[in-house]
Design an enzyme around this catalytic site. Structure first.
Site, PDB file in Angstrom:
ATOM      1  N   TYR A 145      64.371 -11.197 -68.812  1.00 13.29           N
ATOM      2  CA  TYR A 145      63.360 -10.167 -68.977  1.00 13.29           C
ATOM      3  C   TYR A 145      63.953  -8.781 -68.722  1.00 13.29           C
ATOM      4  O   TYR A 145      64.102  -8.343 -67.578  1.00 13.29           O
ATOM      5  CB  TYR A 145      62.173 -10.404 -68.033  1.00 13.29           C
ATOM      6  CG  TYR A 145      61.531 -11.773 -68.163  1.00 13.29           C
ATOM      7  CD1 TYR A 145      61.621 -12.509 -69.347  1.00 13.29           C
ATOM      8  CD2 TYR A 145      60.840 -12.338 -67.103  1.00 13.29           C
ATOM      9  CE1 TYR A 145      61.027 -13.755 -69.466  1.00 13.29           C
ATOM     10  CE2 TYR A 145      60.238 -13.580 -67.213  1.00 13.29           C
ATOM     11  CZ  TYR A 145      60.341 -14.284 -68.396  1.00 13.29           C
ATOM     12  OH  TYR A 145      59.755 -15.530 -68.499  1.00 13.29           O
TER      13      TYR A 145
ATOM     14  N   HIS B  99      65.657 -22.279 -67.865  1.00  9.38           N
ATOM     15  CA  HIS B  99      64.903 -21.474 -68.822  1.00  9.38           C
ATOM     16  C   HIS B  99      65.233 -21.844 -70.263  1.00  9.38           C
ATOM     17  O   HIS B  99      66.365 -21.667 -70.713  1.00  9.38           O
ATOM     18  CB  HIS B  99      65.238 -19.991 -68.575  1.00  9.38           C
ATOM     19  CG  HIS B  99      64.259 -19.023 -69.154  1.00  9.38           C
ATOM     20  ND1 HIS B  99      64.431 -17.665 -69.076  1.00  9.38           N
ATOM     21  CD2 HIS B  99      63.081 -19.217 -69.818  1.00  9.38           C
ATOM     22  CE1 HIS B  99      63.409 -17.056 -69.665  1.00  9.38           C
ATOM     23  NE2 HIS B  99      62.579 -17.981 -70.128  1.00  9.38           N
TER      24      HIS B  99
END
Length: 302
Positions: A46, A116
């Site tokens: 992010y 992830h």
């Protein structure tokens, strides 16, 4: 390890869709905290570490939170003074990634670490990433081992075949679609693995009372058939005196396998707006099922 029914998703404060100032990101975290949210999620992905740095700074003087980050994308110099994401699910990659995340967050341990999006890396994630995190769990560096993905099929395999504590299912158990109902949720209940529902607005498709022509779905412009179905959902919500975002936010948590929902929010206004959404009337769910807009096997709020 505890998570609040609504968690704060840190992708937007990593400039997911648009750049925002540090002050706005900090205010979003402050508003979440002031409204009782104590679970905060982020990732190196992010904003190339920006979300982690901002979230760490905002939580620095607070205690009593639950914090998660992710591994699988290493941030490495690209030769031009910038960083680039490198997919790496190896044991060494996991250790290096987490060490960097701890530094950006300003903490010495993390409550939850997710592998992830290992979609194309099942073997390495199963044999290296998850075992490496399990070792760190034994050492107390990690509180819980988890996997986060935008699909339910492989998450189900992780639940059945590995020693994970938790999974985050993004976009696959929402008001719009419920494929996780057939595989992930029953197995998670059987194995006593917690599930967090993320992407409950399906990349913004369900975030407005009336889906706009430029609404996004799965991070891409929503095709006409998707918009049509979302607008049908919105119409039924209006008939029951509620809104599409309210129904989307509250729907997943009714399932006993789901610990809570994680909402990505990039401002204090978004936090206040989401947390002001009241649970819809129970007749809504029955009506959606009757109109074949919701799977008849779902578990809904009573």
């Amino acid at each position: 390890m505890t998570v609040t029914v609504v968690g704060f998703g840190g992708a937007p404060i990593g400039d997911l869709y648009e750049p925002i100032p540090d002050e706005q990101a900090h205010a979003a975290v402050d508003a979440a905290w002031d409204n009782g949210i104590r679970y905060f999620d982020t990732a190196p992905h992010y904003g190339l570490g920006l979300s982690e740095r901002r979230l760490g700074a905002a939580l620095a003087d607070r205690t009593g939170w639950t914090l998660s980050t992710k591994v699988g994308r290493l941030l490495e110099p690209d030769g031009d003074g910038r960083l680039r994401r490198v997919l790496d699910y190896s044991r060494d990659g996991v250790l290096r990634s987490l060490e960097s995340s701890l530094a950006r967050l300003g903490v010495d341990r993390v409550d939850i670490v997710f592998v992830h999006d290992p979609d194309e890396h099942w073997d390495q994630a199963r044999t290296e990433a998850v075992p490496a995190l399990c070792e760190l769990r034994e050492q107390g560096v990690v509180g819980a081992v988890a996997v986060g993905m935008n699909q339910s099929e492989m998450l189900t395999r992780f639940v059945v075949e590995t020693d994970v504590d938790l999974v985050m299912c993004a976009g696959r158990y929402t008001l719009f679609e419920q494929p996780a109902l057939a595989d992930l949720l029953p197995q998670a209940q059987r194995k006593q693995v917690g599930v967090l529902a993320a992407g409950v607005f399906n990349s913004g498709l369900l975030a407005r009372a009336e889906p706009a022509d430029d609404a996004r779905y799965d991070y891409q412009p929503a095709p006409p058939r998707v918009l049509s179905r979302a607008r049908a959902l919105a119409q039924v919500c209006r008939e029951h005196g509620t809104t599409l975002p309210a129904a989307a936010m509250w729907f997943p948590s009714a399932h006993p396998a789901v610990l809570g929902v994680v909402l990505g929010m990039n401002s204090a206004d978004e936090v206040h707006q989401n947390l002001a959404l009241d649970p819809p009337p129970t007749d809504l769910w029955r009506d959606l099922i009757e109109r074949r807009l919701l799977n008849p096997d779902v578990i809904v709020l009573e």
